[in-house]
Motif scaffolding. Structure first.
Motif, PDB file in Angstrom:
ATOM      1  N   ALA A  52       2.957   5.665   7.267  1.00 11.98           N
ATOM      2  CA  ALA A  52       3.045   6.885   8.075  1.00 11.98           C
ATOM      3  C   ALA A  52       2.643   8.132   7.309  1.00 11.98           C
ATOM      4  O   ALA A  52       2.097   9.082   7.886  1.00 11.98           O
ATOM      5  N   GLY A  53       2.912   8.173   6.005  1.00 13.17           N
ATOM      6  CA  GLY A  53       2.703   9.386   5.229  1.00 13.17           C
ATOM      7  C   GLY A  53       1.279   9.595   4.771  1.00 13.17           C
ATOM      8  O   GLY A  53       0.488   8.651   4.676  1.00 13.17           O
ATOM      9  N   ASP A  54       0.950  10.846   4.458  1.00  9.74           N
ATOM     10  CA  ASP A  54      -0.395  11.205   3.983  1.00  9.74           C
ATOM     11  C   ASP A  54      -0.398  11.747   2.562  1.00  9.74           C
ATOM     12  O   ASP A  54      -1.296  11.435   1.778  1.00  9.74           O
ATOM     13  N   VAL A  55       0.571  12.576   2.224  1.00  5.72           N
ATOM     14  CA  VAL A  55       0.672  13.182   0.885  1.00  5.72           C
ATOM     15  C   VAL A  55       2.069  12.918   0.361  1.00  5.72           C
ATOM     16  O   VAL A  55       3.068  13.274   1.013  1.00  5.72           O
ATOM     17  N   TYR A  56       2.165  12.282  -0.813  1.00 10.11           N
ATOM     18  CA  TYR A  56       3.463  11.965  -1.388  1.00 10.11           C
ATOM     19  C   TYR A  56       3.918  13.137  -2.245  1.00 10.11           C
ATOM     20  O   TYR A  56       3.266  13.498  -3.234  1.00 10.11           O
ATOM     21  N   LEU A  57       5.050  13.729  -1.871  1.00 10.70           N
ATOM     22  CA  LEU A  57       5.606  14.883  -2.575  1.00 10.70           C
ATOM     23  C   LEU A  57       6.883  14.467  -3.284  1.00 10.70           C
ATOM     24  O   LEU A  57       7.834  14.011  -2.645  1.00 10.70           O
ATOM     25  N   PHE A  58       6.912  14.649  -4.605  1.00 10.92           N
ATOM     26  CA  PHE A  58       8.072  14.220  -5.381  1.00 10.92           C
ATOM     27  C   PHE A  58       8.400  15.291  -6.428  1.00 10.92           C
ATOM     28  O   PHE A  58       8.011  15.180  -7.591  1.00 10.92           O
ATOM     29  N   LEU A 105       4.644   5.029  -8.063  1.00  8.18           N
ATOM     30  CA  LEU A 105       3.660   3.969  -8.281  1.00  8.18           C
ATOM     31  C   LEU A 105       3.310   3.265  -6.976  1.00  8.18           C
ATOM     32  O   LEU A 105       2.156   2.892  -6.752  1.00  8.18           O
ATOM     33  N   GLU A 106       4.302   3.089  -6.104  1.00  6.40           N
ATOM     34  CA  GLU A 106       4.025   2.468  -4.807  1.00  6.40           C
ATOM     35  C   GLU A 106       3.138   3.361  -3.952  1.00  6.40           C
ATOM     36  O   GLU A 106       2.213   2.879  -3.279  1.00  6.40           O
ATOM     37  N   ALA A 107       3.412   4.658  -3.964  1.00  8.09           N
ATOM     38  CA  ALA A 107       2.547   5.590  -3.227  1.00  8.09           C
ATOM     39  C   ALA A 107       1.127   5.539  -3.767  1.00  8.09           C
ATOM     40  O   ALA A 107       0.149   5.538  -3.006  1.00  8.09           O
ATOM     41  N   MET A 108       1.003   5.492  -5.094  1.00  7.69           N
ATOM     42  CA  MET A 108      -0.321   5.421  -5.702  1.00  7.69           C
ATOM     43  C   MET A 108      -1.024   4.123  -5.324  1.00  7.69           C
ATOM     44  O   MET A 108      -2.235   4.114  -5.061  1.00  7.69           O
ATOM     45  N   ALA A 109      -0.284   3.022  -5.292  1.00  4.87           N
ATOM     46  CA  ALA A 109      -0.883   1.730  -4.952  1.00  4.87           C
ATOM     47  C   ALA A 109      -1.427   1.718  -3.533  1.00  4.87           C
ATOM     48  O   ALA A 109      -2.355   0.959  -3.226  1.00  4.87           O
ATOM     49  N   CYS A 157      -0.678  12.224  -4.705  1.00  2.50           N
ATOM     50  CA  CYS A 157       0.702  12.514  -5.095  1.00  2.50           C
ATOM     51  C   CYS A 157       0.812  13.906  -5.696  1.00  2.50           C
ATOM     52  O   CYS A 157      -0.002  14.293  -6.553  1.00  2.50           O
ATOM     53  N   VAL A 158       1.811  14.641  -5.247  1.00  2.00           N
ATOM     54  CA  VAL A 158       2.141  15.951  -5.796  1.00  2.00           C
ATOM     55  C   VAL A 158       3.486  15.813  -6.493  1.00  2.00           C
ATOM     56  O   VAL A 158       4.505  15.540  -5.852  1.00  2.00           O
ATOM     57  N   LEU A 159       3.488  15.997  -7.811  1.00  2.00           N
ATOM     58  CA  LEU A 159       4.656  15.700  -8.632  1.00  2.00           C
ATOM     59  C   LEU A 159       5.048  16.916  -9.459  1.00  2.00           C
ATOM     60  O   LEU A 159       4.207  17.756  -9.788  1.00  2.00           O
ATOM     61  N   ALA A 219      -5.548   7.009  -8.072  1.00  2.00           N
ATOM     62  CA  ALA A 219      -4.148   6.585  -8.145  1.00  2.00           C
ATOM     63  C   ALA A 219      -4.019   5.076  -7.989  1.00  2.00           C
ATOM     64  O   ALA A 219      -3.168   4.448  -8.634  1.00  2.00           O
ATOM     65  N   ARG A 220      -4.845   4.472  -7.154  1.00  2.00           N
ATOM     66  CA  ARG A 220      -4.818   3.012  -7.007  1.00  2.00           C
ATOM     67  C   ARG A 220      -5.093   2.335  -8.344  1.00  2.00           C
ATOM     68  O   ARG A 220      -4.445   1.340  -8.701  1.00  2.00           O
ATOM     69  N   GLU A 221      -6.045   2.859  -9.083  1.00  2.00           N
ATOM     70  CA  GLU A 221      -6.364   2.271 -10.392  1.00  2.00           C
ATOM     71  C   GLU A 221      -5.197   2.432 -11.357  1.00  2.00           C
ATOM     72  O   GLU A 221      -4.883   1.519 -12.132  1.00  2.00           O
ATOM     73  N   THR A 222      -4.546   3.579 -11.321  1.00  2.00           N
ATOM     74  CA  THR A 222      -3.386   3.792 -12.189  1.00  2.00           C
ATOM     75  C   THR A 222      -2.279   2.798 -11.864  1.00  2.00           C
ATOM     76  O   THR A 222      -1.654   2.216 -12.765  1.00  2.00           O
ATOM     77  N   ALA A 223      -2.024   2.584 -10.581  1.00  2.00           N
ATOM     78  CA  ALA A 223      -0.956   1.663 -10.178  1.00  2.00           C
ATOM     79  C   ALA A 223      -1.214   0.254 -10.689  1.00  2.00           C
ATOM     80  O   ALA A 223      -0.279  -0.465 -11.065  1.00  2.00           O
TER      81      ALA A 223
END
Length: 357
Positions: A249-255, A267-271, A276-278, A324-328
């Motif tokens: 459902a989400g588009d931008v992960y804010l943490f 890491l799950e959001a990146m996968a 991601c905004v951290l 981010a996928r590569e990082t995960a």
């Protein structure tokens, strides 16, 4: 090799980061030749273990290594029994004094005594495992009288397969539309709740926090404030049965978390390819790169500007998400298995020096 891999309070921790990390460890170990048992006691429990005549045998089940993941009283009893029987002991430091603060009502008062307990508890180990170099330095500052070795919590990438299929149904269930800024996990002030809420109040984007929150007397005043009267564009979903619903459902992960030992949900959001905004923390600098696989922010204005940039620039969202996928992938369960196998073999050999990792 036979390893006792024990998680005290397993039922209560099933919805926590500790529980997820332990799930990852066990899934990783299942692909190795290591034999894993989950109960540390003969007969499956402490009563059965203690029925043997004194001195006849250990109350602990047979194991070459004891690996404990929680700091509770049963874990302490197992740790002391392992020490008494000279069974190599690995303690996993999922909890620090710093990340205990701002978790629930009274946690800040308890953080001081907890720090003293953690110093003694972790010092029982032949080897302490922790999720990051940041956590290792935190533990060293206590100080901990044991070797400390970082090992990623890892990510079960396969468990996220099919997340896109949840997008329409989840958005419909929670009345979400347009760009959705989201978070996943337990709702704590330490996780950046107030920043998350203020950003929702100041912008027109949809915000959703997927995860459980306390509503009874144990809830902090901050959690009660935001969850009982959120801005109109902020939804607290409570527990979701399938985490893929959140990432679909989400588009931008804010943490905007204040303290973190690694961040499995990041890491799950990146996968799943989410930008991601951290918060700009040392632990995130350790694993991620600003402007490459995430955006790191220090101030409230920087968080708001980052959300605006991502909302206005689909290409930036796509580029950050692909990187981010590569990082995960660097935190696969294979890497967890390799780290655990090396740790167990080193403590059995009597050389758990962190420099061997």
């Amino acid at each position: 090799m036979r390893v006792c891999h024990y998680l005290e309070f397993a039922d209560r921790l099933a919805r926590s980061g500790i529980g997820t990390s332990v799930d990852h460890q066990r899934a990783a170990l299942a692909e190795t030749s290591i034999e894993v048992t989950r109960s540390p006691w003969r007969g499956g429990g402490p009563r059965g273990g203690l029925r043997a005549p004194a001195g006849a045998r250990s109350p602990l089940a047979d194991a070459d290594v004891v690996h404990l993941n929680v700091i509770g009283p049963a874990s302490l009893a197992v740790a002391l029994a392992a020490r008494a029987r000279s069974i190599p002991l690995v303690l996993h430091a999922h909890v620090t004094r710093e990340d205990f603060r701002d978790s629930f009502r009274g946690s800040n008062v308890l953080a001081g005594p907890l720090g003293a307990y953690l110093k003694r508890f972790y010092s029982l180990a032949d080897l302490v495992l922790c999720p990051s170099e940041y956590t290792r330095e935190t533990l060293r500052s206590y100080p901990i009288d044991a070797p400390i070795r970082p090992i990623t919590n890892g990510i079960d990438i396969d468990s996220l397969d099919g997340y896109r299929e949840f997008r329409a149904s989840t958005r419909a269930e929670y009345d979400l539309d347009g760009l959705v800024v989201f978070a996943v996990g337990n709702v704590f002030e330490r996780k950046g709740l107030s920043t998350f809420g203020r950003l929702a109040r100041e912008t027109e984007y949809e915000f959703a926090w997927f995860g459980p929150y306390d509503s009874g007397p144990q809830a902090s005043a901050t959690v009660r404030k935001w969850t009982s009267d959120p801005p109109a564009n902020l939804t607290f979903t409570g527990w979701v049965d399938d985490k893929r619903a959140a990432f679909g459902a989400g588009d931008v992960y804010l943490f905007p978390t204040k303290v973190e030992n690694q961040g499995i949900a990041v890491l799950e959001a990146m996968a799943t390819g989410k930008p991601c905004v951290l918060r700009d923390l040392p632990v995130f600098r350790e694993y991620f790169e600003d402007g490459v696989d995430c955006l790191l922010c220090e101030t409230h204005d920087e968080f708001r500007d980052a959300l605006d940039r991502l909302a206005d620039d689909p290409d930036l969202r796509e580029r950050l998400g692909e990187n981010a996928r590569e990082t995960a992938r660097e935190h696969s369960l294979d890497r967890v298995a390799e780290g655990l196998d090396a740790a167990y073999r080193d403590v059995i050999a009597g050389d758990p020096s962190p420099e061997r990792h």
